[in-house]
Scaffold this motif. Structure first.
Motif, PDB file in Angstrom:
ATOM      1  N   ALA A 106       1.010  -1.039  -0.061  1.00  0.00           N
ATOM      2  CA  ALA A 106      -0.057  -0.021  -0.121  1.00  0.00           C
ATOM      3  C   ALA A 106       0.857   1.283  -0.080  1.00  0.00           C
ATOM      4  N   ASP A 107       2.004   1.358   0.926  1.00  0.00           N
ATOM      5  CA  ASP A 107       2.931   2.391   0.682  1.00  0.00           C
ATOM      6  C   ASP A 107       3.293   2.795  -0.727  1.00  0.00           C
ATOM      7  N   GLN A 108       3.818   1.499  -1.250  1.00  0.00           N
ATOM      8  CA  GLN A 108       4.456   1.619  -2.722  1.00  0.00           C
ATOM      9  C   GLN A 108       3.405   2.217  -3.410  1.00  0.00           C
ATOM     10  N   TYR A 160       1.031   6.151  -7.222  1.00  0.00           N
ATOM     11  CA  TYR A 160      -0.166   6.271  -7.811  1.00  0.00           C
ATOM     12  C   TYR A 160      -0.957   6.891  -6.946  1.00  0.00           C
ATOM     13  N   PRO A 161      -0.651   8.067  -6.373  1.00  0.00           N
ATOM     14  CA  PRO A 161      -1.545   8.612  -5.272  1.00  0.00           C
ATOM     15  C   PRO A 161      -3.112   9.028  -5.549  1.00  0.00           C
ATOM     16  N   THR A 162      -3.251   9.017  -6.599  1.00  0.00           N
ATOM     17  CA  THR A 162      -4.754   8.964  -6.945  1.00  0.00           C
ATOM     18  C   THR A 162      -5.609   7.693  -6.842  1.00  0.00           C
ATOM     19  N   PHE A 163      -4.756   6.301  -6.707  1.00  0.00           N
ATOM     20  CA  PHE A 163      -5.681   5.470  -6.486  1.00  0.00           C
ATOM     21  C   PHE A 163      -5.462   4.999  -4.720  1.00  0.00           C
ATOM     22  N   ALA A 164      -4.742   5.864  -4.176  1.00  0.00           N
ATOM     23  CA  ALA A 164      -4.509   5.483  -2.791  1.00  0.00           C
ATOM     24  C   ALA A 164      -5.712   5.238  -1.779  1.00  0.00           C
ATOM     25  N   PRO A 165      -6.730   5.940  -1.835  1.00  0.00           N
ATOM     26  CA  PRO A 165      -7.832   5.739  -0.972  1.00  0.00           C
ATOM     27  C   PRO A 165      -8.304   4.241  -1.252  1.00  0.00           C
ATOM     28  N   ALA A 166      -8.655   4.076  -2.700  1.00  0.00           N
ATOM     29  CA  ALA A 166      -9.346   2.664  -2.797  1.00  0.00           C
ATOM     30  C   ALA A 166      -8.287   1.309  -2.676  1.00  0.00           C
ATOM     31  N   VAL A 167      -6.950   1.659  -2.792  1.00  0.00           N
ATOM     32  CA  VAL A 167      -6.098   0.617  -2.527  1.00  0.00           C
ATOM     33  C   VAL A 167      -6.210   0.207  -0.999  1.00  0.00           C
ATOM     34  N   VAL A 214      -9.476   2.117 -13.149  1.00  0.00           N
ATOM     35  CA  VAL A 214      -9.926   0.803 -12.755  1.00  0.00           C
ATOM     36  C   VAL A 214      -8.792   0.500 -11.906  1.00  0.00           C
ATOM     37  N   LEU A 215      -9.257  -0.205 -10.726  1.00  0.00           N
ATOM     38  CA  LEU A 215      -8.155  -0.803 -10.070  1.00  0.00           C
ATOM     39  C   LEU A 215      -8.572  -2.451 -10.004  1.00  0.00           C
ATOM     40  N   ILE A 216      -7.362  -3.127 -10.132  1.00  0.00           N
ATOM     41  CA  ILE A 216      -7.571  -4.864  -9.895  1.00  0.00           C
ATOM     42  C   ILE A 216      -6.585  -5.233  -9.019  1.00  0.00           C
ATOM     43  N   LEU A 217      -7.379  -6.199  -7.987  1.00  0.00           N
ATOM     44  CA  LEU A 217      -6.580  -6.762  -7.174  1.00  0.00           C
ATOM     45  C   LEU A 217      -6.313  -8.376  -7.264  1.00  0.00           C
ATOM     46  N   ILE A 218      -5.452  -8.962  -7.136  1.00  0.00           N
ATOM     47  CA  ILE A 218      -5.303 -10.391  -7.611  1.00  0.00           C
ATOM     48  C   ILE A 218      -4.296 -10.986  -6.520  1.00  0.00           C
ATOM     49  N   PHE A 268     -10.931 -13.860  -4.352  1.00  0.00           N
ATOM     50  CA  PHE A 268      -9.906 -14.544  -5.396  1.00  0.00           C
ATOM     51  C   PHE A 268      -9.147 -13.216  -6.096  1.00  0.00           C
ATOM     52  N   CYS A 269     -10.072 -12.380  -6.565  1.00  0.00           N
ATOM     53  CA  CYS A 269      -9.858 -11.274  -7.269  1.00  0.00           C
ATOM     54  C   CYS A 269     -10.827 -10.206  -7.517  1.00  0.00           C
ATOM     55  N   THR A 270     -10.609  -9.028  -7.423  1.00  0.00           N
ATOM     56  CA  THR A 270     -11.541  -7.903  -7.174  1.00  0.00           C
ATOM     57  C   THR A 270     -11.283  -6.862  -8.106  1.00  0.00           C
ATOM     58  N   THR A 271     -12.403  -6.276  -8.723  1.00  0.00           N
ATOM     59  CA  THR A 271     -12.294  -5.140  -9.855  1.00  0.00           C
ATOM     60  C   THR A 271     -12.961  -3.963  -8.943  1.00  0.00           C
ATOM     61  N   TYR A 272     -12.362  -2.759  -8.991  1.00  0.00           N
ATOM     62  CA  TYR A 272     -13.061  -1.369  -8.713  1.00  0.00           C
ATOM     63  C   TYR A 272     -12.949  -0.554  -9.769  1.00  0.00           C
ATOM     64  N   ALA A 273     -14.020  -0.203 -10.470  1.00  0.00           N
ATOM     65  CA  ALA A 273     -14.317   0.577 -11.518  1.00  0.00           C
ATOM     66  C   ALA A 273     -14.825   1.845 -11.235  1.00  0.00           C
ATOM     67  N   PHE A 274     -14.049   3.069 -11.488  1.00  0.00           N
ATOM     68  CA  PHE A 274     -14.448   4.287 -11.235  1.00  0.00           C
ATOM     69  C   PHE A 274     -14.955   5.054 -12.467  1.00  0.00           C
ATOM     70  N   PHE A 275     -15.974   5.776 -12.555  1.00  0.00           N
ATOM     71  CA  PHE A 275     -16.706   6.459 -13.381  1.00  0.00           C
ATOM     72  C   PHE A 275     -16.416   7.951 -13.334  1.00  0.00           C
ATOM     73  N   ASP A 276     -16.486   8.674 -14.526  1.00  0.00           N
ATOM     74  CA  ASP A 276     -16.505   9.838 -14.616  1.00  0.00           C
ATOM     75  C   ASP A 276     -17.510  10.686 -13.882  1.00  0.00           C
ATOM     76  N   PRO A 277     -17.146  11.457 -13.208  1.00  0.00           N
ATOM     77  CA  PRO A 277     -18.417  11.911 -12.137  1.00  0.00           C
ATOM     78  C   PRO A 277     -19.409  12.888 -13.109  1.00  0.00           C
ATOM     79  N   GLU A 278     -18.742  13.265 -14.176  1.00  0.00           N
ATOM     80  CA  GLU A 278     -19.759  14.114 -15.113  1.00  0.00           C
ATOM     81  C   GLU A 278     -20.667  13.215 -15.980  1.00  0.00           C
TER      82      GLU A 278
END
Length: 341
Positions: free
Chosen positions: A197-199, A204-211, A241-245, A223-233
């Protein structure tokens, strides 16, 4: 591994897997900084002809890497022994044509499997809208430094699949390692999650909260997880997108997670028990992206469709789009024997 997803406007979605039970689940991710949003659980039965393997006992400690590796290896072996995680991409026992592709595209791209009812996610299918990328997609893969040879192989798989997705979708999609990254794939070793998480926070500081949320709250049976973020507009457009495996998975399980999560993050978030041969099914029958799924990706990025379309708007266009996608697949050497009609 199969993972469904549900989507929240201006927010994020996330999918997770329960091994052995062949469940795909989604959970709400509230208040994740600038990435806050909604998600929902999803589950569907495997084919009646396949016996479900028993789930091995989970290791007692998150940091017991040897026990985790054995646990996930046992799950993979059990799935293969019951006819799952097949490697064929165009099996003769799973024929399909234009009608099936139209049906599967509508369910996978244009529906959610769970609905938010008074703050609770119920297994109740609901219409969604077509979502896809319109900005350049820049992919980065990070892996545990404690296993350099294995990590290099994992990053190579991500790079190879990125090229494949770029070709199928026609998008500007490539690997990167700078501030332009908006599609981050992490191979997470449970014992190193805090250092990891520190790395990520530094690079990539913009991903830090979700990570931080993901690393803190990811249970062992995910097993594996996907976080998809949408354009607020515009909630029809993906922004990141953040994918965790899990790094402790055996090679086939990890590769299956790469294929499924990255493909779904292109805009095919749902699962359908009717889709076959396909990764987008909770049966876990197929381990890797099939030619059927390649055609769905081609359909998703056809210029005749536009982000924000409903199923009713897209449906009249889909038969012709499916025929053209089949023809393109055949020109590229795939989809053998499919009739373009």
């Amino acid at each position: 591994m199969a993972a469904g997803s549900a989507e929240g406007a201006g927010g994020c979605d996330t999918g997770r897997i329960r091994p052995g039970l062949a469940l795909a689940l989604l959970f709400a991710l509230a208040g994740c900084g600038g990435f806050g949003g909604e998600a929902a659980p999803e589950a569907a039965p495997a084919p009646a002809s396949a016996a479900m393997p028993e789930t091995p006992p989970l290791p007692d400690r998150v940091g017991d890497e040897a026990a985790l590796r054995q646990f996930y290896a046992n799950v993979q072996s059990d799935l293969i022994a019951t006819g799952r995680l097949r490697l064929e991409t165009a099996p003769a026992d799973a024929p399909y044509g234009v009608p099936e592709l139209v049906r599967d595209f509508e369910r996978v791209a244009l529906y959610n499997e769970y609905t938010d009812v008074n703050g609770e996610f119920l297994h109740q299918e609901s219409p969604s809208i077509l979502r896809r990328w319109t900005v350049p997609i820049r992919v980065a893969a990070m892996a545990s430094p404690s296993t350099p040879r294995e990590s290099a192989h994992d990053r190579g798989n991500v790079a190879a699949f990125t090229k494949r997705l770029a070709r199928l979708s026609g998008t500007d999609m490539a690997m990167a390692d700078d501030a332009s990254v908006n599609f981050l794939v992490l191979f997470m070793n449970s014992s190193e999650r805090e250092a990891f998480a520190d790395q990520i926070r530094q690079r990539y500081p913009t991903f830090a909260p979700a990570v931080m949320n993901a690393l803190r709250d990811t249970p062992l049976d995910t097993f594996c997880t996907t976080y998809a973020f949408f354009d607020p507009e515009n909630p029809a457009l993906y922004a990141s997108v953040l994918i965790l495996i899990r790094a402790e998975h055996p090679p086939l399980t990890k590769l299956s997670c790469v294929h499924e999560e990255m493909a779904q993050a292109m805009g095919l978030p749902n699962d359908s028990p009717e889709a076959r041969p396909s990764l987008f099914s909770d049966s876990l029958e197929f381990a890797l992206l099939t030619e059927h799924d390649e055609i769905l990706l081609r359909m998703l990025y056809d210029p005749r469709l536009r982000p924000g379309m409903t199923a009713e708007e897209a449906r009249p266009l889909l038969p012709d789009i499916a025929r053209d996608a089949i023809a393109a697949e055949q020109r590229d050497g795939g989809a053998p024997g499919l009739a373009v009609n």
